[in-house]
Design a protein around this motif. Structure first.
Motif, PDB file in Angstrom:
ATOM      1  N   GLU A 139      34.651  39.299  37.174  1.00 37.93           N
ATOM      2  CA  GLU A 139      34.436  39.993  38.062  1.00 37.93           C
ATOM      3  C   GLU A 139      35.719  40.095  38.613  1.00 37.93           C
ATOM      4  N   ASP A 199      47.044  31.105  36.784  1.00 36.18           N
ATOM      5  CA  ASP A 199      45.248  30.131  37.316  1.00 36.18           C
ATOM      6  C   ASP A 199      45.920  29.655  38.640  1.00 36.18           C
ATOM      7  N   ARG A 200      45.066  30.182  39.700  1.00 39.07           N
ATOM      8  CA  ARG A 200      45.632  29.669  41.456  1.00 39.07           C
ATOM      9  C   ARG A 200      45.393  28.057  41.084  1.00 39.07           C
ATOM     10  N   THR A 222      38.514  41.391  41.161  1.00 36.64           N
ATOM     11  CA  THR A 222      38.126  40.804  43.401  1.00 36.64           C
ATOM     12  C   THR A 222      38.682  42.570  43.467  1.00 36.64           C
ATOM     13  N   GLU A 233      35.181  26.924  36.638  1.00 36.47           N
ATOM     14  CA  GLU A 233      35.500  29.066  36.951  1.00 36.47           C
ATOM     15  C   GLU A 233      36.504  28.503  37.615  1.00 36.47           C
ATOM     16  N   ARG A 234      37.193  29.553  37.405  1.00 39.86           N
ATOM     17  CA  ARG A 234      38.593  29.874  36.707  1.00 39.86           C
ATOM     18  C   ARG A 234      38.420  31.467  38.753  1.00 39.86           C
ATOM     19  N   GLN A 235      40.078  31.400  38.934  1.00 38.56           N
ATOM     20  CA  GLN A 235      40.697  32.535  40.195  1.00 38.56           C
ATOM     21  C   GLN A 235      41.762  32.259  39.625  1.00 38.56           C
ATOM     22  N   ARG A 254      37.960  37.127  38.368  1.00 31.92           N
ATOM     23  CA  ARG A 254      37.050  35.164  38.967  1.00 31.92           C
ATOM     24  C   ARG A 254      36.191  34.962  36.927  1.00 31.92           C
ATOM     25  N   ASN A 301      34.205  32.273  34.733  1.00 36.33           N
ATOM     26  CA  ASN A 301      33.703  30.906  33.928  1.00 36.33           C
ATOM     27  C   ASN A 301      34.185  30.364  33.082  1.00 36.33           C
TER      28      ASN A 301
END
Length: 299
Positions: free
Chosen positions: A186, A168-169, A188, A147-149, A134, A136
């Motif tokens: 981050e 990209d989720r 995860t 914000e991207r996950q 995750r 920015n």
């Protein structure tokens, strides 16, 4: 023995062996010579040399091997030559910066924003272990941060910038994110499944830059350069599909097999009047329109 002296010795050993496979006696003689020239004591025993080889491998990821038939030490370039070449390049830069007492007097650095390389180690860990990340992200053409996950697949370098290739989720698309444009990374604990058939080399095989395929199949592109510009294109090809069609005093012409992406179009623009697009016609018209817009801007 100081750390600086040890690093200098590693430098001598690596640079000597990379030029030619060498016996331990030859390496000893080289170290003795450098001891006299640099006013250091680089002389070592066989036991210390073996410890040096382990340190060089551990610190710099440069593996020096021994050929029992020739009784010589060598650096193997056949396995992952591109990676080995970049490792040695980084090794050269590290040592050049390390031995300079006052860098500002000898080296002029490019004034630019950091490239985000501090994220490389963490991203590689996430890629290898298929862990969602995750962060920015801010695009060049947008003021706001999003914000991207994403599920990271690979890292890619282009024009001295690093990118993470990831799914990209949000929309399920595979995208490229510049490391210098992301923050608050981050890693995860959540896992993701990477497609078994995904290969970063295959994905970008017919792409110029980091923009992925934007059509069903790549196109044949023919470019005509001035002879002077052609000298640069010969020594630094635009793409691995490059084939020379004409090379004389009047013209340097090549063909490429590529997807016509924004990255490639911007590269063509950077050549100005040193290049002419011969085909395809669609790209030729696009370049013509852009030239007219530039002309009208200054008219």
């Amino acid at each position: 023995m100081s750390k600086k002296e040890s690093i200098n010795r590693y430098n001598i050993i690596v640079n000597y062996i990379r030029k030619r496979p060498s016996t331990f006696k030859e390496i000893q003689d080289k170290l003795a010579l450098e001891s006299e020239l640099q006013d250091y004591d680089f002389n070592i025993s066989k036991r210390t040399f073996q410890r040096d080889l382990k340190d060089i491998s551990s610190i710099f990821n440069i593996d020096i091997k021994y050929d029992f038939s020739l009784k010589k030490y060598y650096i193997d370039f056949e396995e992952e030559p591109d990676v080995k070449g970049r490792v040695l390049e980084a090794f050269d830069i590290f040592n050049a910066l390390n031995v300079s007492d006052r860098l500002s007097d000898h080296i002029h650095f490019e004034n630019r924003k950091p490239q985000g390389t501090e994220h490389l180690y963490g991203l590689l860990h996430a890629i290898k272990n298929q862990m969602l990340i995750r962060f920015n992200h801010q695009k060049f053409w947008e003021d706001h941060v999003t914000e991207r996950q994403v599920g990271p697949y690979a890292l890619k370098e282009f024009k001295n910038r690093w990118y993470v290739i990831a799914k990209d989720r949000k929309d399920g698309l595979t995208k490229s994110f510049g490391l210098d444009r992301l923050s608050d990374l981050e890693i995860t604990k959540a896992k993701f499944e990477k497609p078994l058939d995904f290969s970063v080399n295959t994905h970008f095989k017919y792409c110029f830059g980091v923009v992925g395929p934007n059509a069903k199949s790549p196109e044949k592109i023919v470019l005509s350069f001035t002879p002077f510009q052609g000298k640069y294109i010969k020594t630094l090809p635009l793409h691995h599909t490059q084939e020379v069609l004409i090379d004389n005093e009047e013209e340097f012409r090549i063909s490429l097999q590529l997807y016509i992406t924004h990255d490639f179009f911007m590269e063509l623009r950077s050549f100005g009047d040193d290049v002419e697009v011969m085909q395809p016609e669609q790209l030729r018209k696009r370049m013509t329109l852009n030239a007219e817009e530039v002309f009208n801007m200054y008219d």
